[in-house]
Design an enzyme around this catalytic site. Structure first.
Site, PDB file in Angstrom:
ATOM      1  N   CYS A 158      -4.594  11.745  -4.755  1.00  0.00           N
ATOM      2  CA  CYS A 158      -4.290  11.688  -3.318  1.00  0.00           C
ATOM      3  C   CYS A 158      -3.011  12.456  -3.015  1.00  0.00           C
ATOM      4  CB  CYS A 158      -4.140  10.234  -2.861  1.00  0.00           C
ATOM      5  SG  CYS A 158      -5.619   9.243  -3.088  1.00  0.00           S
TER       6      CYS A 158
HETATM    7  C1  BEZ Z   1      -5.907   9.141  -7.263  1.00  0.00           C
HETATM    8  O1  BEZ Z   1      -5.692   9.497  -6.109  1.00  0.00           O
HETATM    9  O2  BEZ Z   1      -5.386   9.691  -8.220  1.00  0.00           O
HETATM   10  C2  BEZ Z   1      -6.853   8.010  -7.546  1.00  0.00           C
HETATM   11  C3  BEZ Z   1      -7.005   6.992  -6.615  1.00  0.00           C
HETATM   12  C4  BEZ Z   1      -7.849   5.945  -6.893  1.00  0.00           C
HETATM   13  C5  BEZ Z   1      -8.556   5.925  -8.109  1.00  0.00           C
HETATM   14  C6  BEZ Z   1      -8.405   6.972  -9.009  1.00  0.00           C
HETATM   15  C7  BEZ Z   1      -7.549   8.014  -8.731  1.00  0.00           C
END
Ligand code: BEZ
Length: 213
Positions: free
Chosen positions: A45
């Site tokens: 994200c």
């Molecule tokens: C991420 O944004 O890295 C992420 C968010 C939720 C689960 C896995 C990865």
């Protein structure tokens, strides 16, 4: 019943990093990209939000406003914004919705309980100036999106709204396009007097008509 292409995009009020908004007022006659991410302070994200900030001027040029969403609180969004700037080199230059009560996420079907019970998936809605849903994409938490692809699709959506054409596989702005099959040759001649390459009667290829942006 989940949202479908052509449906009216639901309006809503929400708290965002840019203050409280009513979605339709915030759109102010432009197009919008509403996209959710699963959680603040997560690596994928973090890269996605920085990328949207980097591409912001290219959305602006297309009269498209961008707005992110997760079910995290506003203070978390604000604290995370400094991490995004520090680690990725881009400041958030678009609002992030703090959808703590899942109201907007539920309206738009961004929670997929069999993927994650209490987090939004990576959903993307492209909404036209007419407030209709033009495109929906859904990615899982572990796969970051390609926002260049979203710009490419917006180019196609805006072009095909202005002209009776469709864009072929892997098309990008400036490439040849195809006259839609629903247009008769007589109608096509009126709209495209320079003619077309008649590859097949159902495949009439022309240079891309210009929108300019
Ligand atoms: C991420 O944004 O890295 C992420 C968010 C939720 C689960 C896995 C990865």
């Amino acid at each position: 019943m989940s949202l479908q292409l052509g449906d009216s995009a639901p309006d809503f009020h929400a708290e965002t990093t840019a203050g409280r908004i009513r979605f339709y007022d915030w759109m102010n006659g432009d197009w919008a990209v509403l996209f959710s991410h699963p959680k603040d302070f997560t690596p994928v994200c973090t890269t996605e939000l920085a990328e949207v900030a980097r591409l912001k001027s290219r959305f602006d040029r297309r009269n498209v406003k961008v707005i992110g969403l997760s079910v995290d609180p506003l203070d978390a969004h604000k604290r995370w914004a400094s991490d995004i700037k520090e680690t990725q080199g881009y400041s958030l230059n678009f609002p992030l919705i703090a959808d703590e009560d899942l109201r907007v996420a539920t309206l738009y079907g961004m929670i997929h309980p069999n993927a994650a019970a209490a987090e939004t998936v990576r959903a993307v809605f492209v909404i036209g100036a007419d407030k209709r849903v033009k495109l929906m994409m859904t990615y899982p938490a572990t796969t970051g999106r390609n926002f260049e692809e979203i710009l490419r699709v917006i180019d196609s959506l805006q072009l095909t709204e202005d002209f009776d054409v469709a864009t072929p596989v892997n098309w990008s702005y400036g490439d040849d396009v195809i006259i839609i099959p629903a247009l008769t040759d007589k109608q096509a001649r009126e709209q495209f007097p320079a003619g077309w390459d008649n590859v097949r009667p159902y495949m009439r290829v022309i240079h891309q008509p210009s929108r300019g942006h």
